[in-house]
Motif scaffolding. Structure first.
Motif, mmCIF file in Angstrom:
data_model
loop_
_atom_site.group_PDB
_atom_site.id
_atom_site.type_symbol
_atom_site.label_atom_id
_atom_site.label_comp_id
_atom_site.label_asym_id
_atom_site.label_seq_id
_atom_site.Cartn_x
_atom_site.Cartn_y
_atom_site.Cartn_z
ATOM 1 N N ALA A 90 0.817 -1.217 0.000
ATOM 2 C CA ALA A 90 0.000 0.000 0.000
ATOM 3 C C ALA A 90 0.849 1.264 0.000
ATOM 4 C CB ALA A 90 -0.927 0.000 1.209
ATOM 5 N N ALA A 91 2.067 1.175 0.533
ATOM 6 C CA ALA A 91 2.926 2.363 0.661
ATOM 7 C C ALA A 91 3.835 2.590 -0.537
ATOM 8 C CB ALA A 91 3.776 2.247 1.925
ATOM 9 N N LYS A 92 3.812 1.712 -1.499
ATOM 10 C CA LYS A 92 4.694 1.871 -2.666
ATOM 11 C C LYS A 92 4.453 3.207 -3.360
ATOM 12 C CE LYS A 92 5.700 -2.934 -3.847
ATOM 13 N NZ LYS A 92 5.546 -4.024 -4.849
ATOM 14 N N GLY A 93 5.552 3.843 -3.755
ATOM 15 C CA GLY A 93 5.463 5.113 -4.453
ATOM 16 C C GLY A 93 5.404 6.323 -3.540
ATOM 17 N N ARG A 94 5.370 6.089 -2.223
ATOM 18 C CA ARG A 94 5.350 7.198 -1.272
ATOM 19 C C ARG A 94 6.779 7.546 -0.872
ATOM 20 N NH1 ARG A 94 1.202 5.309 3.262
ATOM 21 N NH2 ARG A 94 1.514 7.471 3.969
ATOM 22 N N THR A 95 6.944 8.484 0.046
ATOM 23 C CA THR A 95 8.282 8.852 0.495
ATOM 24 C C THR A 95 8.879 7.726 1.326
ATOM 25 O OG1 THR A 95 7.510 9.852 2.557
ATOM 26 C CG2 THR A 95 7.604 11.282 0.593
ATOM 27 N N ALA A 96 10.191 7.738 1.452
ATOM 28 C CA ALA A 96 10.862 6.714 2.257
ATOM 29 C C ALA A 96 10.377 6.772 3.703
ATOM 30 C CB ALA A 96 12.371 6.908 2.191
ATOM 31 N N GLN A 97 10.173 7.980 4.218
ATOM 32 C CA GLN A 97 9.686 8.132 5.584
ATOM 33 C C GLN A 97 8.288 7.544 5.734
ATOM 34 O OE1 GLN A 97 9.591 12.153 7.040
ATOM 35 N NE2 GLN A 97 8.797 11.587 9.048
ATOM 36 N N ALA A 98 7.427 7.773 4.759
ATOM 37 C CA ALA A 98 6.061 7.246 4.821
ATOM 38 C C ALA A 98 6.064 5.724 4.761
ATOM 39 C CB ALA A 98 5.227 7.820 3.681
ATOM 40 N N ILE A 99 6.946 5.160 3.941
ATOM 41 C CA ILE A 99 7.052 3.708 3.857
ATOM 42 C C ILE A 99 7.517 3.138 5.194
ATOM 43 C CG2 ILE A 99 8.316 1.802 2.781
ATOM 44 C CD1 ILE A 99 8.411 3.539 0.202
ATOM 45 N N ALA A 100 8.544 3.769 5.768
ATOM 46 C CA ALA A 100 9.078 3.295 7.045
ATOM 47 C C ALA A 100 8.023 3.359 8.140
ATOM 48 C CB ALA A 100 10.293 4.121 7.444
ATOM 49 N N THR A 101 7.297 4.458 8.191
ATOM 50 C CA THR A 101 6.264 4.623 9.213
ATOM 51 C C THR A 101 5.151 3.598 9.046
ATOM 52 O OG1 THR A 101 6.731 6.994 9.394
ATOM 53 C CG2 THR A 101 4.589 6.227 10.205
ATOM 54 N N ALA A 102 4.759 3.347 7.797
ATOM 55 C CA ALA A 102 3.708 2.361 7.534
ATOM 56 C C ALA A 102 4.127 0.971 7.990
ATOM 57 C CB ALA A 102 3.367 2.350 6.046
ATOM 58 N N VAL A 103 5.381 0.630 7.747
ATOM 59 C CA VAL A 103 5.882 -0.686 8.145
ATOM 60 C C VAL A 103 5.956 -0.795 9.668
ATOM 61 C CG1 VAL A 103 7.888 -2.220 8.085
ATOM 62 C CG2 VAL A 103 7.116 -1.100 6.006
ATOM 63 N N VAL A 104 6.459 0.244 10.308
ATOM 64 C CA VAL A 104 6.535 0.252 11.780
ATOM 65 C C VAL A 104 5.149 0.050 12.385
ATOM 66 C CG1 VAL A 104 6.905 1.732 13.793
ATOM 67 C CG2 VAL A 104 8.632 1.618 11.990
ATOM 68 N N ASN A 105 4.172 0.802 11.896
ATOM 69 C CA ASN A 105 2.822 0.702 12.450
ATOM 70 C C ASN A 105 2.205 -0.666 12.204
ATOM 71 O OD1 ASN A 105 2.716 3.293 13.549
ATOM 72 N ND2 ASN A 105 2.005 4.207 11.638
ATOM 73 N N ALA A 106 2.396 -1.203 11.003
ATOM 74 C CA ALA A 106 1.827 -2.518 10.683
ATOM 75 C C ALA A 106 2.445 -3.601 11.559
ATOM 76 C CB ALA A 106 2.050 -2.838 9.205
ATOM 77 N N TYR A 107 3.753 -3.523 11.751
ATOM 78 C CA TYR A 107 4.443 -4.532 12.555
ATOM 79 C C TYR A 107 3.996 -4.470 14.013
ATOM 80 C CZ TYR A 107 8.199 -7.279 14.628
ATOM 81 O OH TYR A 107 8.903 -8.225 15.344
ATOM 82 N N ILE A 108 3.940 -3.264 14.567
ATOM 83 C CA ILE A 108 3.526 -3.113 15.966
ATOM 84 C C ILE A 108 2.080 -3.564 16.154
ATOM 85 C CG2 ILE A 108 3.011 -1.422 17.768
ATOM 86 C CD1 ILE A 108 5.492 0.097 16.926
ATOM 87 N N ASP A 109 1.195 -3.151 15.246
ATOM 88 C CA ASP A 109 -0.214 -3.536 15.367
ATOM 89 C C ASP A 109 -0.377 -5.053 15.342
ATOM 90 O OD1 ASP A 109 -1.037 -0.918 15.536
ATOM 91 O OD2 ASP A 109 -1.587 -0.758 13.422
#
Length: 211
Positions: A90-109
């Motif tokens: 879902a985060a493909k094509g976004r900024t590197a920061q947005a990708i990192a944040t999305a992954v962090v949130n998904a992993y924690i959740d």
């Protein structure tokens, strides 16, 4: 003296809806019994009784306690990795920061979604020596992260394989430590912020100029 280790492979996997429902009931019962009595006292008989199935039915799929627990552990880890894969896609094509944040949130959740079960299965992984299972899941995690970062619109990286390995490893330790302690909403929110900052700063350091 050679000691034969119990096989961790299932006998078969379900192919029909009814069989799949039976397996899900067995997996749910396994976690419930594990939380109640622990690894040492868990038996296939207790699990079958809790699941409303016969021991014979359970043995159609799993030859022993270790194979059952390995299957439950694999499903649990696959759920976590699946959440990370979906976030990366879902985060493909976004900024590197947005990708990192999305992954962090998904992993924690995914990791903290059922903290008690996660704690119990962490102990199972240790008892079973589930390194191979975790390694396969981490490889999927890292491939998904590599693929997402390769599409970052504001950065590019020379060694995505190493970056994804370090990032996935860096997230695992703090989340596990929180899981084993007291994952309150407040502490979880703080960890999200810190891991997102850590991941974003790390990626910014290793980003190379866009061509």
């Amino acid at each position: 003296m050679n000691i034969t280790k119990p096989t961790l492979a299932p006998r078969k996997m379900p192919v029909q809806a009814r069989s799949t429902a039976t397996i899900e009931a067995i997996f749910t019962a396994t976690i419930q019994v594990l939380l109640e009595v622990g690894f040492e006292n868990l038996t296939t008989t207790k699990v079958a009784l809790r699941a409303g199935a016969s021991v014979g039915t359970l043995y159609q799929y799993f030859p022993n306690k270790s194979a059952l627990l390995a299957a439950v552990l694999q499903q649990y880890l696959a759920t976590i990795v699946g959440a990370v894969e979906s976030a990366c896609s879902a985060a493909k094509g976004r900024t590197a920061q947005a990708i990192a944040t999305a992954v962090v949130n998904a992993y924690i959740d995914a990791k903290l979604g059922n903290a008690q079960a996660a704690k119990a299965l962490h102990a199972v992984a240790h008892e079973l020596g589930g390194v191979e299972i975790r390694t396969r899941m981490m490889q999927r995690y890292q491939i998904a992260l590599c693929d997402a970062l390769a599409t970052a619109k504001d950065a590019q990286f020379n060694d995505l394989k190493t970056l994804s390995f370090v990032l996935s490893s860096a997230m695992g330790g703090p989340v596990l430590a929180l899981l084993m302690d007291n994952p309150t909403p407040q502490r979880t929110a703080v960890l999200r912020e810190h891991l997102a900052t850590l991941a974003s700063a790390y990626l910014a350091h290793y980003a190379v100029p866009m061509i």
